[in-house]
Scaffold this motif. Structure first.
Motif, short mmCIF file in Angstrom:
data_model
loop_
_atom_site.label_atom_id
_atom_site.label_comp_id
_atom_site.label_asym_id
_atom_site.label_seq_id
_atom_site.Cartn_x
_atom_site.Cartn_y
_atom_site.Cartn_z
N PRO A 215 0.83 -1.27 -0.16
CA PRO A 215 0.10 0.02 -0.20
C PRO A 215 0.76 1.31 0.09
O PRO A 215 1.92 1.46 0.51
CB PRO A 215 -0.86 0.06 1.13
CG PRO A 215 -0.07 -1.00 2.20
CD PRO A 215 0.79 -1.86 1.28
N ALA A 216 0.26 2.17 -0.62
CA ALA A 216 0.92 3.46 -0.71
C ALA A 216 0.60 4.52 0.77
O ALA A 216 -0.06 4.00 1.47
CB ALA A 216 0.46 4.32 -1.95
N LYS A 217 1.68 5.38 0.80
CA LYS A 217 1.39 6.10 1.97
C LYS A 217 -0.01 6.96 1.88
O LYS A 217 -0.42 7.51 0.83
CB LYS A 217 2.59 7.24 2.06
CG LYS A 217 2.75 7.99 3.04
CD LYS A 217 3.72 9.00 3.27
CE LYS A 217 3.75 10.16 2.28
NZ LYS A 217 2.95 11.42 2.61
N ASN A 218 -0.54 6.81 3.14
CA ASN A 218 -2.05 7.75 3.05
C ASN A 218 -1.63 9.34 2.87
O ASN A 218 -0.51 9.69 3.34
CB ASN A 218 -2.34 7.42 4.47
CG ASN A 218 -3.93 7.87 4.47
OD1 ASN A 218 -4.23 9.04 3.76
ND2 ASN A 218 -4.50 7.48 5.75
N ALA A 219 -2.52 9.79 2.61
CA ALA A 219 -2.46 11.48 2.24
C ALA A 219 -2.22 12.11 3.51
O ALA A 219 -1.98 13.31 3.53
CB ALA A 219 -3.55 12.09 1.30
N MET A 220 -2.91 11.45 4.53
CA MET A 220 -2.80 12.14 5.77
C MET A 220 -1.52 11.77 6.70
O MET A 220 -1.40 12.13 7.90
CB MET A 220 -4.09 11.90 6.81
CG MET A 220 -5.32 12.22 5.97
SD MET A 220 -5.44 14.04 5.58
CE MET A 220 -5.73 14.42 7.27
N GLN A 221 -0.81 11.06 6.12
CA GLN A 221 0.64 10.56 7.08
C GLN A 221 1.66 11.29 6.28
O GLN A 221 1.89 11.94 5.25
CB GLN A 221 0.94 9.29 6.51
CG GLN A 221 0.11 8.25 7.02
CD GLN A 221 0.52 6.79 6.60
OE1 GLN A 221 0.90 6.43 5.43
NE2 GLN A 221 0.51 5.84 7.74
N SER A 222 2.65 11.70 7.38
CA SER A 222 3.85 12.23 6.87
C SER A 222 5.04 11.48 6.97
O SER A 222 5.77 11.73 6.23
CB SER A 222 4.04 13.47 7.81
OG SER A 222 4.43 13.13 9.20
N GLY A 223 4.82 10.34 7.58
CA GLY A 223 5.98 9.32 7.82
C GLY A 223 5.52 8.05 6.79
O GLY A 223 4.63 8.17 6.02
N LYS A 224 6.28 7.00 6.82
CA LYS A 224 5.88 5.76 6.03
C LYS A 224 5.64 4.62 6.84
O LYS A 224 5.81 3.52 6.53
CB LYS A 224 7.38 5.39 5.26
CG LYS A 224 7.46 6.42 4.17
CD LYS A 224 8.76 5.88 3.25
CE LYS A 224 9.06 7.05 2.18
NZ LYS A 224 10.15 6.57 1.17
#
Length: 101
Positions: A8-17
């Protein structure tokens, strides 16, 4: 029965991985969804749509699919090409676009 294996890709609300290093096996939809006439909810009789298995590596997910006789396809992750910029580049004298407020 078929499934897809992806990271899965990084969520748009996440700043980290966080939680982007795991590989996921999701089953494809086999039965069509139907709309409940009274409440309007969308439902399906296919219970495998609710199953989402996570693995530490792509090889583990593929081994599980082979062991269980599941047809699968692997969706390769897209790596992000980060463009490094400096704040001082905004004020270069040979800047291509003019700097405005």
């Amino acid at each position: 029965m078929s499934a897809k294996i992806y990271r899965p890709a990084k969520n748009a609300m996440q700043s980290g991985k966080a939680k982007t290093h795991l590989w996921v096996l999701e089953f494809d939809q086999e039965a069509p969804r139907s709309i409940d006439p009274v409440l309007g909810y969308t439902s399906s009789s296919d219970m495998r749509q609710q199953v989402r298995l996570t693995f530490e590596s792509q090889e583990q997910a593929e081994a599980y699919a082979k062991r269980e006789g599941i047809e699968y396809r692997v969706i390769a992750p897209k790596e992000v090409a980060r463009q490094m910029l400096s704040y001082t580049d905004n004020f270069r004298y040979n800047r291509i676009q003019p700097w405005t407020h």
